[in-house]
Scaffold this motif. Structure first.
Motif, PDB file in Angstrom:
ATOM      1  N   GLN A 193      28.070  26.984  68.540  1.00  0.00           N
ATOM      2  CA  GLN A 193      28.339  25.543  68.516  1.00  0.00           C
ATOM      3  C   GLN A 193      27.751  24.969  67.232  1.00  0.00           C
ATOM      4  O   GLN A 193      26.564  25.084  66.972  1.00  0.00           O
ATOM      5  CB  GLN A 193      27.711  24.865  69.730  1.00  0.00           C
ATOM      6  CG  GLN A 193      28.294  25.334  71.061  1.00  0.00           C
ATOM      7  CD  GLN A 193      27.922  24.429  72.210  1.00  0.00           C
ATOM      8  OE1 GLN A 193      27.928  23.207  72.051  1.00  0.00           O
ATOM      9  NE2 GLN A 193      27.599  25.008  73.356  1.00  0.00           N
ATOM     10  N   ARG A 194      28.619  24.344  66.439  1.00  0.00           N
ATOM     11  CA  ARG A 194      28.151  23.770  65.177  1.00  0.00           C
ATOM     12  C   ARG A 194      28.885  22.474  64.912  1.00  0.00           C
ATOM     13  O   ARG A 194      29.955  22.196  65.464  1.00  0.00           O
ATOM     14  CB  ARG A 194      28.341  24.769  64.035  1.00  0.00           C
ATOM     15  CG  ARG A 194      29.706  25.402  63.968  1.00  0.00           C
ATOM     16  CD  ARG A 194      29.763  26.449  62.882  1.00  0.00           C
ATOM     17  NE  ARG A 194      31.072  27.108  62.856  1.00  0.00           N
ATOM     18  CZ  ARG A 194      31.582  27.672  61.768  1.00  0.00           C
ATOM     19  NH1 ARG A 194      30.905  27.662  60.646  1.00  0.00           N
ATOM     20  NH2 ARG A 194      32.758  28.268  61.813  1.00  0.00           N
ATOM     21  N   ASP A 195      28.333  21.726  63.985  1.00  0.00           N
ATOM     22  CA  ASP A 195      28.874  20.377  63.721  1.00  0.00           C
ATOM     23  C   ASP A 195      30.222  20.429  63.009  1.00  0.00           C
ATOM     24  O   ASP A 195      31.108  19.619  63.260  1.00  0.00           O
ATOM     25  CB  ASP A 195      27.873  19.588  62.874  1.00  0.00           C
ATOM     26  CG  ASP A 195      26.597  19.294  63.656  1.00  0.00           C
ATOM     27  OD1 ASP A 195      26.680  19.244  64.897  1.00  0.00           O
ATOM     28  OD2 ASP A 195      25.528  19.154  63.040  1.00  0.00           O
ATOM     29  N   PHE A 196      30.414  21.388  62.129  1.00  0.00           N
ATOM     30  CA  PHE A 196      31.645  21.443  61.346  1.00  0.00           C
ATOM     31  C   PHE A 196      32.213  22.863  61.406  1.00  0.00           C
ATOM     32  O   PHE A 196      31.472  23.828  61.463  1.00  0.00           O
ATOM     33  CB  PHE A 196      31.375  21.048  59.882  1.00  0.00           C
ATOM     34  CG  PHE A 196      30.712  19.702  59.757  1.00  0.00           C
ATOM     35  CD1 PHE A 196      31.466  18.551  59.862  1.00  0.00           C
ATOM     36  CD2 PHE A 196      29.335  19.598  59.546  1.00  0.00           C
ATOM     37  CE1 PHE A 196      30.846  17.309  59.750  1.00  0.00           C
ATOM     38  CE2 PHE A 196      28.731  18.379  59.447  1.00  0.00           C
ATOM     39  CZ  PHE A 196      29.476  17.222  59.556  1.00  0.00           C
ATOM     40  N   LEU A 197      33.530  22.975  61.377  1.00  0.00           N
ATOM     41  CA  LEU A 197      34.191  24.256  61.456  1.00  0.00           C
ATOM     42  C   LEU A 197      34.618  24.779  60.086  1.00  0.00           C
ATOM     43  O   LEU A 197      35.226  25.831  59.989  1.00  0.00           O
ATOM     44  CB  LEU A 197      35.428  24.166  62.368  1.00  0.00           C
ATOM     45  CG  LEU A 197      35.138  23.870  63.841  1.00  0.00           C
ATOM     46  CD1 LEU A 197      36.434  23.790  64.611  1.00  0.00           C
ATOM     47  CD2 LEU A 197      34.236  24.930  64.430  1.00  0.00           C
ATOM     48  N   GLN A 202      30.903  20.326  67.894  1.00  0.00           N
ATOM     49  CA  GLN A 202      30.163  19.370  68.709  1.00  0.00           C
ATOM     50  C   GLN A 202      31.130  18.342  69.287  1.00  0.00           C
ATOM     51  O   GLN A 202      32.035  17.867  68.597  1.00  0.00           O
ATOM     52  CB  GLN A 202      29.103  18.666  67.862  1.00  0.00           C
ATOM     53  CG  GLN A 202      27.987  19.586  67.379  1.00  0.00           C
ATOM     54  CD  GLN A 202      27.170  20.137  68.533  1.00  0.00           C
ATOM     55  OE1 GLN A 202      27.096  19.536  69.601  1.00  0.00           O
ATOM     56  NE2 GLN A 202      26.554  21.290  68.306  1.00  0.00           N
ATOM     57  N   PRO A 203      30.978  18.011  70.556  1.00  0.00           N
ATOM     58  CA  PRO A 203      31.918  17.060  71.169  1.00  0.00           C
ATOM     59  C   PRO A 203      31.815  15.644  70.592  1.00  0.00           C
ATOM     60  O   PRO A 203      32.802  14.919  70.546  1.00  0.00           O
ATOM     61  CB  PRO A 203      31.551  17.090  72.649  1.00  0.00           C
ATOM     62  CG  PRO A 203      30.164  17.622  72.691  1.00  0.00           C
ATOM     63  CD  PRO A 203      30.001  18.523  71.524  1.00  0.00           C
ATOM     64  N   HIS A 204      30.595  15.281  70.156  1.00  0.00           N
ATOM     65  CA  HIS A 204      30.391  13.921  69.624  1.00  0.00           C
ATOM     66  C   HIS A 204      29.073  13.898  68.881  1.00  0.00           C
ATOM     67  O   HIS A 204      28.166  14.693  69.169  1.00  0.00           O
ATOM     68  CB  HIS A 204      30.376  12.885  70.757  1.00  0.00           C
ATOM     69  CG  HIS A 204      30.641  11.502  70.303  1.00  0.00           C
ATOM     70  ND1 HIS A 204      29.659  10.690  69.757  1.00  0.00           N
ATOM     71  CD2 HIS A 204      31.797  10.762  70.300  1.00  0.00           C
ATOM     72  CE1 HIS A 204      30.191   9.509  69.438  1.00  0.00           C
ATOM     73  NE2 HIS A 204      31.499   9.532  69.765  1.00  0.00           N
ATOM     74  N   LEU A 205      28.958  13.033  67.921  1.00  0.00           N
ATOM     75  CA  LEU A 205      27.724  12.957  67.145  1.00  0.00           C
ATOM     76  C   LEU A 205      26.570  12.407  67.980  1.00  0.00           C
ATOM     77  O   LEU A 205      25.409  12.772  67.764  1.00  0.00           O
ATOM     78  CB  LEU A 205      27.934  12.086  65.906  1.00  0.00           C
ATOM     79  CG  LEU A 205      28.925  12.648  64.869  1.00  0.00           C
ATOM     80  CD1 LEU A 205      29.089  11.670  63.700  1.00  0.00           C
ATOM     81  CD2 LEU A 205      28.432  13.988  64.358  1.00  0.00           C
ATOM     82  N   ILE A 252      39.464  17.787  68.671  1.00  0.00           N
ATOM     83  CA  ILE A 252      39.380  19.205  68.320  1.00  0.00           C
ATOM     84  C   ILE A 252      38.484  19.934  69.316  1.00  0.00           C
ATOM     85  O   ILE A 252      38.765  21.068  69.740  1.00  0.00           O
ATOM     86  CB  ILE A 252      38.844  19.380  66.882  1.00  0.00           C
ATOM     87  CG1 ILE A 252      39.790  18.712  65.883  1.00  0.00           C
ATOM     88  CG2 ILE A 252      38.659  20.860  66.555  1.00  0.00           C
ATOM     89  CD1 ILE A 252      39.317  18.809  64.444  1.00  0.00           C
ATOM     90  N   TYR A 253      37.405  19.247  69.721  1.00  0.00           N
ATOM     91  CA  TYR A 253      36.516  19.843  70.735  1.00  0.00           C
ATOM     92  C   TYR A 253      37.270  20.053  72.046  1.00  0.00           C
ATOM     93  O   TYR A 253      37.150  21.123  72.672  1.00  0.00           O
ATOM     94  CB  TYR A 253      35.306  18.941  70.965  1.00  0.00           C
ATOM     95  CG  TYR A 253      34.516  19.313  72.204  1.00  0.00           C
ATOM     96  CD1 TYR A 253      33.622  20.375  72.178  1.00  0.00           C
ATOM     97  CD2 TYR A 253      34.697  18.626  73.405  1.00  0.00           C
ATOM     98  CE1 TYR A 253      32.923  20.746  73.322  1.00  0.00           C
ATOM     99  CE2 TYR A 253      34.000  18.988  74.543  1.00  0.00           C
ATOM    100  CZ  TYR A 253      33.113  20.055  74.500  1.00  0.00           C
ATOM    101  OH  TYR A 253      32.422  20.409  75.626  1.00  0.00           O
ATOM    102  N   ARG A 283      40.798  26.085  75.161  1.00  0.00           N
ATOM    103  CA  ARG A 283      41.046  27.454  74.700  1.00  0.00           C
ATOM    104  C   ARG A 283      39.946  28.389  75.190  1.00  0.00           C
ATOM    105  O   ARG A 283      40.206  29.530  75.572  1.00  0.00           O
ATOM    106  CB  ARG A 283      41.117  27.468  73.166  1.00  0.00           C
ATOM    107  CG  ARG A 283      41.283  28.852  72.548  1.00  0.00           C
ATOM    108  CD  ARG A 283      42.512  29.556  73.058  1.00  0.00           C
ATOM    109  NE  ARG A 283      42.596  30.923  72.547  1.00  0.00           N
ATOM    110  CZ  ARG A 283      43.257  31.900  73.142  1.00  0.00           C
ATOM    111  NH1 ARG A 283      43.884  31.663  74.304  1.00  0.00           N
ATOM    112  NH2 ARG A 283      43.303  33.113  72.618  1.00  0.00           N
ATOM    113  N   LEU A 284      38.705  27.886  75.199  1.00  0.00           N
ATOM    114  CA  LEU A 284      37.578  28.678  75.699  1.00  0.00           C
ATOM    115  C   LEU A 284      37.756  28.999  77.179  1.00  0.00           C
ATOM    116  O   LEU A 284      37.476  30.130  77.619  1.00  0.00           O
ATOM    117  CB  LEU A 284      36.262  27.919  75.472  1.00  0.00           C
ATOM    118  CG  LEU A 284      34.996  28.604  75.985  1.00  0.00           C
ATOM    119  CD1 LEU A 284      34.794  29.949  75.295  1.00  0.00           C
ATOM    120  CD2 LEU A 284      33.773  27.708  75.766  1.00  0.00           C
TER     121      LEU A 284
END
Length: 599
Positions: free
Chosen positions: A199-203, A252-255, A271-272, A278-279
C-alpha cells in the motif's frame, strides 16, 4: 408475593438465556479465536470465536492478513468484506494496537471453489513490532497465521524492508518442508498462497513486482555477516516459491487516513475502488479449501487442527517448523507403528531367535517404507523417523521378553513332563530296559522338536543332565530288580506247577531257574558277577522279549492277563479234567482218588 417472585425468576431466566445465546446467534461480528497469555509471550485459544467456526459444516478456507501494527490490516479486511469500520473489525488510530491475538469474522463468505461449496473466513492478526511485545510472540502469531490460512496477505506500507523479508523465514521454512510434495491422500496441507500487498500513496515508478524482485535480490556480503547470509537464503527460497506467491499494489484510499471510517465508497479514490475490487477477485481466484491429511476440513475439524498446531507452536522458547512436522507426522507414525506391531504380531510365540529377528527386520522395513512414502517434511522428518525406529525397537524388545518368557514356560513344561515320565519308568512293575529306552528316546525327541526359542539351549543342558542321571539310576537298579523278580517268579511257578496246575515240566523248569540263580550267586559271592554271565544275557533277552514289545506291553497288561490266566486255570481245574480226562496234556500229578476211579 409468591406469584411475583415466580414471575421475576422466570424473567431473569429468560434474560440470561437470551444473553447467553445472543453472542452465538449473532455471527455478524468479530470474535477472538487466539489471545495472548498474561505474559504476552505464548498464545491460547478463545472459545468464543471457536464456537462460531465449529458451527460450519462445509469445507473451510481462511484468508489471513499480517503485517506491522497500524498498517491498515483491519481496515483492509473490512474493505474485502464490504463492511464499514463500525460493522466489521475494530480499527484503531491510537499508538497502541487495537487487535490482540487473532480475530475471525463470524459470518463467512460462501464461495463455490472448483465445484465445492466453501466457507471463507477472514482473519485479522495482531500487528508486528507493537509496544510491549517480544519478537517470539510476533513469531508465534505469524507462524499460526501461516499454517491456518489458505491465503496469507502480507500487508506492507510503502516498501519492502529487510526486516519484512526476515519475518518470512518461518513461512519459507514451512513451505520448504511441505511444498512440492506429491498431492494425494496423505498430503499434510498446501502452504498458504503468499500475496504481497504493498500500500503506497502513488502508483507511479516501479511496479510492485519490480519492487519485490529487487527486494529479493542477493545483498553483497563481503564481510561474511551471518544475518545477511540468512536473509539471502530466505531470498533464494522466496524466489523458488515464485509460483506460490502473488504481488499486488493498492493505493491509499484517501489522504485523510484518520477519516476513512467515516467515508463511503463514492468519497474514496476511484482508482483505489477499482484496485480493491480487483484484489477481491485475485483472492477469490487463488483461495482453496483447507486440506489436512488429504481431507477437507469442516468447522470442528478446523478447530481440532488449530488446537494441535497451537500446542506445537507453544512448545519451547521459539516456535519451530520441526514441532509442526512432528504434529503432521504423528498420525503417520502411529499408523506405521501399528503396521509394524500387526506384522510382527502374526508370528506365534514362542519362536526361534532367528525367526523373531527375521520378522522384526521385515516388519521394520515395511513400516519405514510406508513412512518414507507418506511422511511430511523434507528436513525435519528425520526426527520423526528416528522416533519411529525407537518406538519399533521398544516393541521389539517387548516381543523378545515375551518370547523368552513363553519359551521358558514351554520348555519348562516339557522338561517337567519328561522328568515325570522318567520317574515313572524308574518304578515299573516289570522292569524293562527296552521300555525305558523307548521312553527315553521319545522324551528326548519330543523335547528337541517342541522346545523352541531362546530358552532352548539352557533347557537342553538341564534335559541331558536329567536324562543321563535317570538312565544311570535305572541301569544300576535294573539287574537287581530283575534278579529279585525272577527269584520270586521261580518260587511262584514252583507252587503253581506243583499244587495248582500240576505240570511237572513247569515245576522242574521253575526249580532249575531258582537253583541257578541262588547257587550261582553263592558260588561267586555276589549277584553282580551273575550279570556278566552269558546265561544271564539269554535270560535278560528272553525277559525283554516277553515283557515289552511295540505290540504288547506286559507291564501294562500284566494284571488283566493274570486274571484271565487265573480264570482259565480255575475253569480247567474244575471242569477240564472231567471233560477231557486226566491225560490230555503232559504228565501230571494224580492223587489217590483218581487212581481208584480208574480201577
Amino acid at each position: 408475593m409468591r406469584s411475583f417472585s415466580r414471575v421475576a425468576v422466570f424473567s431473569i431466566f429468560i434474560l440470561l438465556f437470551a444473553s447467553g445465546t445472543s453472542s452465538i446467534d449473532n455471527l455478524h461480528q468479530a470474535f477472538p479465536i487466539i489471545v495472548p497469555d498474561p505474559g504476552h509471550t505464548k498464545l491460547r485459544l478463545s472459545r468464543e470465536g471457536l464456537e462460531a467456526i465449529e458451527r460450519i459444516t462445509t469445507p473451510i478456507a481462511a484468508v489471513a492478513v499480517i503485517g506491522p501494527y497500524r498498517s491498515g490490516k483491519s481496515f483492509l479486511l473490512n474493505q474485502l468484506l464490504s463492511l464499514s469500520c463500525y460493522e466489521g473489525f475494530g480499527v484503531g488510530h491510537m499508538r497502541d494496537t487495537k487487535t490482540k491475538g487473532i480475530w475471525v469474522w463470524g459470518a463467512p463468505l460462501e464461495l463455490d471453489i472448483d465445484g465445492v461449496k466453501t466457507s471463507v473466513f477472514y482473519l485479522d492478526t495482531e500487528g508486528f513490532e507493537s509496544i510491549g511485545k517480544s519478537n517470539v510472540y510476533d513469531d508465534r502469531i505469524f507462524a499460526l497465521a501461516t499454517v491456518m490460512s489458505s491465503v496469507l496477505i502480507y500487508n506492507l506500507p510503502e516498501t519492502i524492508r529487510e526486516a519484512d523479508i526476515s519475518r518470512l523465514s518461518f513461512a519459507v521454512e514451512l513451505a520448504e518442508e511441505f511444498y512440492g510434495r506429491v498431492k494425494g491422500q496423505d498430503v499434510a496441507f498446501e502452504p498458504a498462497k503468499l500475496l504481497w500487498l504493498i500500500q503506497r500513496d502513488f502508483l507511479q515508478g516501479k511496479s510492485v513486482q519490480e519492487m519485490i524482485d529487487e527486494a529479493l535480490r542477493h545483498v553483497p556480503n563481503a564481510d561474511g555477516d551471518k544475518n545477511i547470509d540468512q536473509v539471502n537464503q530466505i531470498r533464494d527460497s522466496l524466489a523458488i516459491m515464485g509460483t506460490n506467491s502473488t504481488a499486488f499494489s493498492l493505493p491509499q484510499p484517501h489522504l485523510l487516513r484518520t477519516k476513512l471510517c467515516d467515508m463511503k465508497d463514492d468519497e474514496l479514490d476511484p482508482i483505489y475502488i477499482q484496485k480493491r475490487e480487483r484484489l477481491k477477485e485475485i483472492v477469490a481466484s487463488i483461495i482453496r479449501p483447507k486440506i489436512v491429511q488429504g481431507k477437507l476440513l469442516t468447522g470442528k475439524e478446523f478447530v481440532s487442527f488449530l488446537e494441535q498446531i497451537l500446542e506445537a507452536l507453544n512448545k519451547g522458547e521459539i516456535p519451530s517448523t520441526g514441532s509442526l512436522v512432528e504434529v503432521f507426522n504423528k498420525g503417520i507414525l502411529d499408523r506405521c507403528l501399528k503396521l509394524y506391531s500387526d506384522r510382527i504380531g502374526k508370528i506365534g510365540l514362542p519362536t526361534s531367535v532367528e525367526s523373531l529377528q527375521k520378522a522384526h527386520e521385515g516388519s521394520k522395513e515395511a513400516a519405514v517404507k510406508v513412512f518414507d512414502d507418506q511422511h511430511f517434511g523434507r528436513h525435519h522428518a528425520k526426527k520423526s523417523a528416528e522416533k519411529l525406529v525407537e518406538e519399533m525397537e521398544k516393541v521389539y524388545k517387548n516381543y523378545m521378553l515375551a518370547n523368552e518368557y513363553q519359551s521358558s514356560k514351554l520348555c519348562e513344561a516339557l522338561y517337567t513332563k519328561c522328568e515325570d515320565n522318567m520317574d515313572q519308568l524308574q518304578v515299573l512293575r516289570l522292569p524293562s530296559m527296552a521300555k525305558f529306552n523307548a521312553g527315553f528316546l521319545h522324551c528326548n525327541q519330543s523335547f528337541e522338536k517342541e522346545c523352541i526359542g531362546p530358552s532352548k539351549t539352557s533347557y537342553e543342558h538341564r534335559m541331558m543332565k536329567m536324562l543321563g542321571k535317570s538312565k544311570s539310576l535305572f541301569i544300576k537298579e535294573y539287574n537287581h530288580r530283575l534278579f529279585n523278580w525272577l527269584v520270586a517268579f521261580s518260587l511262584v511257578m514252583v507252587v503253581l506247577g506243583r499244587f495248582i496246575i500240576k505240570f511237572i515240566l513247569i515245576e522242574i523248569g521253575a526249580w532249575i531257574l531258582f537253583i541257578f540263580l541262588e547257587t550261582y550267586t553263592r558260588m561267586f559271592w555276589s549277584a553282580e558277577s551273575l550279570y556278566y554271565n552269558p546265561v544271564w544275557h539269554v535270560i535278560v533277552t528272553t525277559w525283554e522279549t516277553l515283557v515289552y514289545s511295540p505290540i504288547l506291553d506286559l507291564d501294562r497288561w500284566a494284571i488283566p492277563l493274570a486274571i484271565i490266566v487265573a480264570i482259565l486255570v480255575v475253569y480247567w481245574r474244575c471242569y477240564g479234567r472231567r471233560k477231557h480226562g486226566s491225560h490230555w496234556l503232559l504228565p501230571m500229578y494224580n492223587n489217590q482218588k483218581d487212581r481208584r476211579r480208574s480201577e
